[in-house]
Design a protein around this motif. Structure first.
Motif, PDB file in Angstrom:
ATOM      1  N   GLU A 226       1.947   1.619  -3.519  1.00 44.48           N
ATOM      2  CA  GLU A 226       0.784   2.054  -4.308  1.00 44.48           C
ATOM      3  C   GLU A 226       0.531   3.554  -4.103  1.00 44.48           C
ATOM      4  N   ALA A 227       0.557   3.989  -2.840  1.00 43.76           N
ATOM      5  CA  ALA A 227       0.309   5.403  -2.547  1.00 43.76           C
ATOM      6  C   ALA A 227       1.403   6.268  -3.161  1.00 43.76           C
ATOM      7  N   ALA A 228       2.649   5.806  -3.052  1.00 45.01           N
ATOM      8  CA  ALA A 228       3.768   6.588  -3.586  1.00 45.01           C
ATOM      9  C   ALA A 228       3.644   6.726  -5.106  1.00 45.01           C
ATOM     10  N   ARG A 229       3.297   5.607  -5.759  1.00 41.37           N
ATOM     11  CA  ARG A 229       3.117   5.633  -7.201  1.00 41.37           C
ATOM     12  C   ARG A 229       1.982   6.596  -7.559  1.00 41.37           C
ATOM     13  N   GLY A 230       0.915   6.519  -6.774  1.00 40.01           N
ATOM     14  CA  GLY A 230      -0.253   7.354  -7.032  1.00 40.01           C
ATOM     15  C   GLY A 230       0.021   8.836  -6.856  1.00 40.01           C
ATOM     16  N   MET A 231       1.073   9.152  -6.083  1.00 41.24           N
ATOM     17  CA  MET A 231       1.417  10.565  -5.900  1.00 41.24           C
ATOM     18  C   MET A 231       2.369  11.053  -6.987  1.00 41.24           C
ATOM     19  N   GLY A 232       2.807  10.138  -7.830  1.00 36.50           N
ATOM     20  CA  GLY A 232       3.676  10.549  -8.930  1.00 36.50           C
ATOM     21  C   GLY A 232       5.155  10.313  -8.677  1.00 36.50           C
ATOM     22  N   MET A 233       5.494   9.462  -7.695  1.00 34.41           N
ATOM     23  CA  MET A 233       6.907   9.138  -7.494  1.00 34.41           C
ATOM     24  C   MET A 233       7.322   8.118  -8.558  1.00 34.41           C
ATOM     25  N   GLY A 234       8.463   8.361  -9.182  1.00 37.41           N
ATOM     26  CA  GLY A 234       8.943   7.453 -10.225  1.00 37.41           C
ATOM     27  C   GLY A 234       9.593   6.210  -9.632  1.00 37.41           C
TER      28      GLY A 234
ATOM     29  N   ILE B 174      12.003   4.671  -0.724  1.00 38.78           N
ATOM     30  CA  ILE B 174      11.040   3.833  -0.007  1.00 38.78           C
ATOM     31  C   ILE B 174      11.510   2.391   0.140  1.00 38.78           C
TER      32      ILE B 174
ATOM     33  N   ASN C   6       0.820  -1.215   0.000  1.00 43.62           N
ATOM     34  CA  ASN C   6       0.000   0.000   0.000  1.00 43.62           C
ATOM     35  C   ASN C   6       0.847   1.255   0.000  1.00 43.62           C
ATOM     36  N   VAL C   7       2.007   1.165   0.661  1.00 37.25           N
ATOM     37  CA  VAL C   7       2.907   2.317   0.685  1.00 37.25           C
ATOM     38  C   VAL C   7       3.421   2.579  -0.731  1.00 37.25           C
TER      39      VAL C   7
ATOM     40  N   ASP D  90       3.829   9.873 -14.289  1.00 44.04           N
ATOM     41  CA  ASP D  90       4.249  10.471 -13.019  1.00 44.04           C
ATOM     42  C   ASP D  90       3.809  11.936 -12.929  1.00 44.04           C
TER      43      ASP D  90
ATOM     44  N   TYR E 141      -4.589  11.661  -4.517  1.00 45.35           N
ATOM     45  CA  TYR E 141      -4.938  10.233  -4.513  1.00 45.35           C
ATOM     46  C   TYR E 141      -4.983   9.743  -3.073  1.00 45.35           C
TER      47      TYR E 141
END
Lengths: 218, 371
Positions: free
Chosen positions: A117-125, A133, A114-115, B73, B81
C-alpha cells in the motif's frame, strides 16, 4: 559386502559411474530449469486471482499425489512421449509444479499489505513493486520451496531409470535384480550425495539472496 | 488547493455509499483534518485524492486540474503519503527507504544522498546511527519519523496522512505532533490529515471537517467548531468538555494583562502601600538581577502584616508560578490550581512581561464563546 568389494566396484566401473552421474545431473538440472521458467511466472500470475489460484493449486496438489512409478507408467503410454527423456522431464516438471507454484504464491501473498500500500501510494508501478518488493520479500518462502523441489527432483529422477533413463537409479534397479550389493550401495550413496550437496549449496545461496533486512531483528 | 466536487463512492454490494455527494475545498498551505467515527468514509476520501481509490462519480481537482488526467503513478509520486502502519520496506535501509521517491524521479545519487541526510536530521534522528539501519531495528516512533521523512523526500506541495500517529505510544505521538506543527510553520504544505481522535484534530487542524456515515457534517476552524457545534452529533463527538477543549486553542499571551506593581527584596515592607496606590491585588517580587521570583497578593500582606520574613517565605513558595507567553491555557490553569492562586506571571524568555489571572482566562474564553 566388504569395503574392498565396494572399492573394486568403483574402480572397475568408474566410466559408467561418471556417465550415469552426468545423465542424472543433467536431467535434474534440465527439469529444475524448465520448472522454474514455467512455474514461477505461473505462481506470480496466480497472486492476481484468488479464483484461479484455488483451481490451479488444487490441480497441482492432485498431480503431486500420483505416485512416481504410476506417473512414469502413464506417460510412457502416451505416443508423443514414450520411453526416455521426454517422459522423464515431463514427469519431473509436473511434480515440481506443486512446491514451486505454492511457494511463489504463498511467498508473495505473505508480503505485508501495508508495505505494498505504501509503495503504491508513493507512485511505484506494478512491475516495480513486483521486482523490488514482492519477489525479494517473498524470497524466504519461495527459496524454501525451490530447495524442496531440487531435492525431490533428484530423488524422483532415479526412478526414471524404469523408463529408459541411464542414470544412477539404474545401479539400484540392476543391483536389486542381480543382488549386487556394491552396485546398489554405489547408486544409493551417489544419489544421496548429489541431493545433500545441492541442498547445501542452495542453503549457502539462500543466505546471500534473502535480503539482509529480513534476517535482522531488533 | 484541493477540491472535491460532488464526490460519491459506492462500494458494490453495500446499501449506503461510503462517501455521499461530498463537496470540500481544502485551502493551500493549511492542515485540514478529516475526523469522524470509524467507517465514516474519511480514509476513503483521503485515498481518492491520490487515486488509490477511484470515486464512483464526481471530480477531484488539485490546483484546478482533474486528477484523472494524470497517470496515477505520476500523480502519487508528487503527493506525500503517510499511513498508520507506515509500510517501510523491511529489506531496505532507512536511507534507501527515504530515497524511494527521489529514485523514481531519477535524481542523481549525490542529490539523493544529500536530501536523505537532510531529512534524517530534520526528523530529529541520529544521522550516523540511523542511515544504515533496517526498519526492524527502530522503535515505532522512529519508524513513523522515517515514514514522514520518506513522504517529504521530494518536497511535495501536498501530503496525505492517514492516522499517521495512531499506532505510536502517547509520548511519541505528542512529540511527533509537535514536530509536525513546528515543521509546518516552515514548510507550509497542504496537508490532509485523517484521524478519529477529536483532540488530535483540534491540535493539528487549521480546519476540521467532521464526517458521519459518508457525509460532511461540519467544516470549519477548530474554534468555530468548538464554539458552535452545528448539531447534536458534532456536540457528542466533541464531548461534554467542549469548552475545556477550547482552552487548547489559546495561549497565555492571548489574555495577558499588564503588571501593576513590582517590588525588590528590600522593599517588602512597603508592598502593601504600593499595591494600594496602584489599585492592584497582586505584586511581583524581583531578585537582585531583576528576575521575577514570586508573587504577593493583598491577602498575603493582610495575613502577615509586619512579619516581613513570613511574607518573604510565602512569596518564595510561588517561585515557579510563571508561564511563558506561548504556554497554552490548560497548562496555565494547571499551575493556577497547583499553587492555589489567582495570578501567574508571564515571562518572555526570562523577562517578566505581564500576568495572567484566573478571571482573565474566564473572560477570554467567555468572550470567545459569546462571539
Amino acid at each position: 559386502m566388504t569395503l574392498s568389494d565396494f572399492t573394486s566396484f568403483l574402480m572397475k566401473n568408474s566410466k559408467t559411474i561418471m556417465e550415469y552421474s552426468e545423465n542424472h545431473f543433467t536431467l535434474v538440472l534440465l527439469a529444475v530449469g524448465i520448472s522454474l521458467a514455467i512455474w514461477v511466472p505461473v505462481g506470480l500470475l496466480l497472486t492476481k486471482s484468488d479464483k484461479w489460484a484455488a483451481r490451479v493449486l488444487a490441480l497441482a496438489n492432485t498431480i503431486f499425489c500420483i505416485p512416481s512409478l504410476s506417473m512414469f507408467a502413464i506417460l510412457v503410454t502416451i505416443p508423443m512421449f514414450g520411453l526416455g527423456r521426454k517422459s522423464a522431464l515431463l514427469a519431473l516438471v509436473l511434480y515440481a509444479m506443486m512446491p514451486l507454484i505454492r511457494s511463489v504464491y504463498d511467498g508473495v501473498k505473505n508480503v505485508d499489505r501495508n508495505v505494498i500500500e505504501a509503495a503504491r501510494g508513493m507512485g511505484m508501478g506494478t512491475r516495480r513493486i513486483l521486482i523490488e518488493i514482492l519477489v525479494p520479500l517473498g524470497m524466504p518462502i519461495i527459496f524454501a520451496g525451490f530447495r524442496i523441489t531440487v531435492v525431490m527432483t533428484t530423488g524422483i529422477a532415479a526412478i526414471a531409470t524404469y523408463i529408459g533413463e541411464r542414470n544412477l537409479g539404474r545401479f539400484i534397479q540392476e543391483g536389486l535384480i542381480r543382488s549386487n550389493t556394491p552396485m546398489m550401495v554405489t547408486g544409493a550413496l551417489i544419489i544421496s550425495a548429489i541431493a545433500i550437496g545441492l541442498d547445501t549449496i542452495l542453503g549457502l545461496v539462500e543466505k546471500r539472496i534473502v535480503p539482509k533486512g529480513l534476517r535482522i531483528s531488533r | 488547493m484541493i477540491e472535491l466536487d460532488q464526490i460519491t463512492k459506492q462500494y458494490p454490494g453495500q446499501a449506503m455509499p461510503a462517501v455521499d455527494k461530498l463537496f470540500l475545498s481544502i485551502p493551500k498551505g493549511e492542515i485540514c483534518v478529516l475526523v469522524g467515527p470509524s467507517g465514516c468514509g474519511k480514509s476513503t476520501i483521503l485515498r481518492m485524492i491520490n487515486r488509490m481509490i477511484e470515486p464512483t462519480s464526481g471530480i477531484v481537482k488539485i490546483n484546478g486540474d482533474d486528477v484523472t488526467r494524470t497517470d496515477p503513478d505520476q500523480l502519487r509520486m508528487g503527493i506525500g503519503y503517510v499511513i498508520q502502519q507506515i509500510g517501510l520496506l523491511p529489506h531496505r535501509t532507512i536511507a534507501e527507504n527515504i530515497a524511494v521517491v527521489p529514485r523514481l524521479y531519477k535524481w542523481p545519487k549525490g542529490k539523493i544522498n544529500k536530501r536523505v541526510d537532510e531529512l534524517i536530521v530534520m526528523m530529529g534522528l541520529d544521522l550516523e546511527k540511523t542511515r544504515g539501519k533496517y526498519p526492524a531495528q527502530l522503535s515505532g516512533g522512529q519508524m513513523q519519523r522515517v515514514g514522514v521523512a520518506r513522504a517529504m523526500a521530494v518536497d511535495p506541495p501536498i501530503m496525505l496522512m492517514d492516522e499517521p500517529f495512531g499506532a505510536v505510544d502517547p509520548i511519541a505521538r505528542t512529540h511527533l505532533q509537535d514536530e509536525l506543527l513546528r515543521l509546518q510553520k516552515e514548510i507550509k504544505k497542504t496537508i490532509v490529515f485523517v484521524t478519529h481522535d477529536i483532540n488530535e484534530a483540534i491540535k493539528m487542524g487549521d480546519r476540521i471537517a467532521i464526517f458521519d456515515a459518508g457525509k460532511l457534517v461540519q467544516f470549519g476552524t477548530p474554534e468555530e467548531i468548538l464554539t458552535n457545534p452545528i448539531n447534536e452529533f458534532v456536540e457528542d463527538f466533541i464531548g461534554r468538555d467542549r469548552v475545556v477543549k477550547k482552552l487548547n486553542l489559546y495561549l497565555a499571551e492571548d489574555a495577558m494583562q499588564p503588571i501593576g506593581c513590582v517590588v525588590k527584596g528590600n522593599e517588602l515592607h512597603t508592598v502593601a502601600q504600593k499595591m494600594k496606590d496602584a489599585h492592584v491585588r497582586v505584586a511581583f517580587l524581583l531578585n537582585e538581577e531583576g528576575k521575577a521570583c514570586g508573587q504577593i497578593t493583598v491577602s498575603d500582606t493582610e495575613e502577615f502584616g509586619r512579619d516581613i520574613e513570613g511574607l518573604r517565605k510565602r512569596v518564595l513558595r510561588t517561585e515557579k508560578a510563571f508561564v511563558q507567553t506561548t504556554t497554552p491555557f490548560p497548562d496555565a490553569l494547571s499551575l493556577l490550581l497547583e499553587y492555589d492562586t489567582d495570578y501567574l506571571g508571564i515571562l518572555k524568555g526570562e523577562e517578566l512581561c505581564g500576568m495572567l489571572s484566573f478571571k482573565g482566562i474566564r473572560k477570554h474564553v467567555y468572550r470567545k464563546e459569546g462571539e
